[in-house]
Scaffold this motif. Structure first.
Motif, PDB file in Angstrom:
ATOM      1  N   MET A   1       0.853  -1.201   0.000  1.00  0.00           N
ATOM      2  CA  MET A   1       0.000   0.000   0.000  1.00  0.00           C
ATOM      3  C   MET A   1       0.884   1.246   0.000  1.00  0.00           C
ATOM      4  N   ALA A   2       0.497   2.213  -0.745  1.00  0.00           N
ATOM      5  CA  ALA A   2       1.267   3.454  -0.828  1.00  0.00           C
ATOM      6  C   ALA A   2       1.105   4.261   0.453  1.00  0.00           C
ATOM      7  N   LYS A   3       2.101   5.057   0.717  1.00  0.00           N
ATOM      8  CA  LYS A   3       2.029   5.960   1.858  1.00  0.00           C
ATOM      9  C   LYS A   3       0.999   7.044   1.559  1.00  0.00           C
ATOM     10  N   TYR A   4       0.445   7.599   2.625  1.00  0.00           N
ATOM     11  CA  TYR A   4      -0.523   8.688   2.488  1.00  0.00           C
ATOM     12  C   TYR A   4       0.157   9.907   1.878  1.00  0.00           C
ATOM     13  N   ASP A   5      -0.497  10.479   0.850  1.00  0.00           N
ATOM     14  CA  ASP A   5       0.050  11.644   0.168  1.00  0.00           C
ATOM     15  C   ASP A   5      -1.103  12.606  -0.096  1.00  0.00           C
ATOM     16  N   LYS A   6      -1.184  13.655   0.719  1.00  0.00           N
ATOM     17  CA  LYS A   6      -2.303  14.606   0.614  1.00  0.00           C
ATOM     18  C   LYS A   6      -2.373  15.234  -0.776  1.00  0.00           C
ATOM     19  N   ALA A   7      -1.212  15.589  -1.337  1.00  0.00           N
ATOM     20  CA  ALA A   7      -1.195  16.231  -2.662  1.00  0.00           C
ATOM     21  C   ALA A   7      -1.785  15.303  -3.719  1.00  0.00           C
ATOM     22  N   ASP A   8      -1.469  14.006  -3.620  1.00  0.00           N
ATOM     23  CA  ASP A   8      -1.997  13.040  -4.586  1.00  0.00           C
ATOM     24  C   ASP A   8      -3.515  12.902  -4.427  1.00  0.00           C
ATOM     25  N   ILE A   9      -3.982  12.857  -3.189  1.00  0.00           N
ATOM     26  CA  ILE A   9      -5.415  12.750  -2.918  1.00  0.00           C
ATOM     27  C   ILE A   9      -6.133  13.958  -3.545  1.00  0.00           C
ATOM     28  N   GLU A  10      -5.586  15.154  -3.292  1.00  0.00           N
ATOM     29  CA  GLU A  10      -6.207  16.368  -3.816  1.00  0.00           C
ATOM     30  C   GLU A  10      -6.174  16.381  -5.345  1.00  0.00           C
ATOM     31  N   ARG A  11      -5.059  15.956  -5.926  1.00  0.00           N
ATOM     32  CA  ARG A  11      -4.925  15.926  -7.393  1.00  0.00           C
ATOM     33  C   ARG A  11      -5.976  14.995  -7.994  1.00  0.00           C
ATOM     34  N   ARG A  12      -6.177  13.837  -7.374  1.00  0.00           N
ATOM     35  CA  ARG A  12      -7.141  12.877  -7.916  1.00  0.00           C
ATOM     36  C   ARG A  12      -8.586  13.384  -7.773  1.00  0.00           C
ATOM     37  N   MET A  13      -8.880  14.063  -6.670  1.00  0.00           N
ATOM     38  CA  MET A  13     -10.222  14.620  -6.497  1.00  0.00           C
ATOM     39  C   MET A  13     -10.457  15.742  -7.512  1.00  0.00           C
ATOM     40  N   ASN A 130     -14.184   7.341  -3.669  1.00  0.00           N
ATOM     41  CA  ASN A 130     -13.183   6.272  -3.818  1.00  0.00           C
ATOM     42  C   ASN A 130     -11.784   6.783  -3.462  1.00  0.00           C
ATOM     43  N   VAL A 131     -11.496   8.019  -3.848  1.00  0.00           N
ATOM     44  CA  VAL A 131     -10.202   8.621  -3.509  1.00  0.00           C
ATOM     45  C   VAL A 131     -10.112   8.779  -1.989  1.00  0.00           C
ATOM     46  N   ARG A 132     -11.216   9.202  -1.352  1.00  0.00           N
ATOM     47  CA  ARG A 132     -11.238   9.331   0.113  1.00  0.00           C
ATOM     48  C   ARG A 132     -10.935   7.975   0.761  1.00  0.00           C
ATOM     49  N   ARG A 133     -11.586   6.935   0.244  1.00  0.00           N
ATOM     50  CA  ARG A 133     -11.362   5.597   0.804  1.00  0.00           C
ATOM     51  C   ARG A 133      -9.885   5.208   0.701  1.00  0.00           C
ATOM     52  N   LEU A 163     -11.306  17.643   2.434  1.00  0.00           N
ATOM     53  CA  LEU A 163     -11.133  17.690   0.979  1.00  0.00           C
ATOM     54  C   LEU A 163     -12.335  17.059   0.282  1.00  0.00           C
ATOM     55  N   THR A 164     -12.770  15.911   0.803  1.00  0.00           N
ATOM     56  CA  THR A 164     -13.917  15.208   0.219  1.00  0.00           C
ATOM     57  C   THR A 164     -15.145  16.115   0.234  1.00  0.00           C
ATOM     58  N   ASP A 165     -15.426  16.717   1.387  1.00  0.00           N
ATOM     59  CA  ASP A 165     -16.589  17.605   1.505  1.00  0.00           C
ATOM     60  C   ASP A 165     -16.487  18.772   0.535  1.00  0.00           C
ATOM     61  N   GLN A 166     -15.283  19.343   0.423  1.00  0.00           N
ATOM     62  CA  GLN A 166     -15.066  20.492  -0.465  1.00  0.00           C
ATOM     63  C   GLN A 166     -15.362  20.116  -1.918  1.00  0.00           C
ATOM     64  N   TYR A 167     -14.844  18.970  -2.373  1.00  0.00           N
ATOM     65  CA  TYR A 167     -15.028  18.585  -3.772  1.00  0.00           C
ATOM     66  C   TYR A 167     -16.445  18.081  -4.055  1.00  0.00           C
ATOM     67  N   VAL A 168     -17.098  17.459  -3.080  1.00  0.00           N
ATOM     68  CA  VAL A 168     -18.484  17.036  -3.265  1.00  0.00           C
ATOM     69  C   VAL A 168     -19.383  18.270  -3.382  1.00  0.00           C
ATOM     70  N   THR A 169     -19.105  19.287  -2.562  1.00  0.00           N
ATOM     71  CA  THR A 169     -19.870  20.541  -2.634  1.00  0.00           C
ATOM     72  C   THR A 169     -19.674  21.197  -3.999  1.00  0.00           C
ATOM     73  N   GLU A 170     -18.425  21.223  -4.479  1.00  0.00           N
ATOM     74  CA  GLU A 170     -18.145  21.813  -5.791  1.00  0.00           C
ATOM     75  C   GLU A 170     -18.896  21.056  -6.888  1.00  0.00           C
ATOM     76  N   THR A 171     -18.933  19.727  -6.769  1.00  0.00           N
ATOM     77  CA  THR A 171     -19.665  18.893  -7.727  1.00  0.00           C
ATOM     78  C   THR A 171     -21.146  19.283  -7.743  1.00  0.00           C
ATOM     79  N   ASP A 172     -21.740  19.382  -6.543  1.00  0.00           N
ATOM     80  CA  ASP A 172     -23.156  19.748  -6.443  1.00  0.00           C
ATOM     81  C   ASP A 172     -23.428  21.113  -7.073  1.00  0.00           C
TER      82      ASP A 172
END
Length: 185
Positions: A1-13, A130-133, A163-172
């Motif tokens: 499993m990859a290490k946690y990377d906030k920048a990668d999570i944000e990039r994927r969202m 899925n990115v959050r998971r 981050l998840t909440d922010q991007y879900v709100t933007e989606t809505d």
């Protein structure tokens, strides 16, 4: 499993949002929009090419698209490509120009398009979740391997959730804006 990377999570969202914007721009609203023709491919010079590589697309009037074909020999191929794309447009050849009047949308078609916009939004939210998971699993894994403390894991999980909440709100917001655009013509 990859290490946690906030920048990668944000990039994927952000990628999920960018994909949603692309999907939404392809939905017709009754107003001429050049991005409507982005998915069109044309059979020219023995290969399939995107329309924007053989012609210039413009919207000279609110309800008209104009496709200026660079090579006169490709005008018919461009017309066929637009017809094949199944966008509900009726191409009219005018010399080296292909004119596309935008037909009025029926109320039923508007509702259909609004529903499709909602489906695109749902797809984007699923991708974001899925990115959050993945982020949460990476944090648990890092904590289990003793690479981060339990407090760091909790902080990381809070970050990922924000981050998840922010991007879900933007989606809505994007979907609501597009639905409003479609329904109010």
């Amino acid at each position: 499993m990859a290490k946690y990377d906030k920048a990668d999570i944000e990039r994927r969202m952000k990628g999920a949002i960018d994909s949603l914007k692309g999907d939404l721009s392809g939905l017709r609203t009754g107003r001429a929009n050049t991005s409507l023709l982005d998915p069109v491919v044309v059979d020219v010079y023995g290969s399939m090419m995107p329309l924007n590589q053989v012609a210039t697309v413009s919207a000279p009037e609110p309800r008209m698209l104009s496709v200026q074909v660079w090579d006169k020999a490709n005008v018919t191929a461009v017309e066929k490509g637009i017809a094949k794309a199944n966008l509900g447009l009726n191409p009219m050849i005018d010399g080296q120009n292909v004119r596309l009047p935008m037909p009025d949308l029926t109320e039923e078609r508007r509702k259909q398009l609004a529903k499709i916009a909602g489906e695109y939004g749902e797809k984007a939210k699923i991708a974001i979740r899925n990115v959050r998971r993945d982020g949460m699993e990476a944090l648990k894994e890092d904590e289990k391997k003793k690479e981060i403390s339990e407090d760091d894991q909790k902080r990381g999980e809070t970050e990922v959730q924000k981050l998840t909440d922010q991007y879900v709100t933007e989606t809505d917001q994007l979907v609501a804006k597009k639905e409003q655009e479609i329904l109010s013509q």
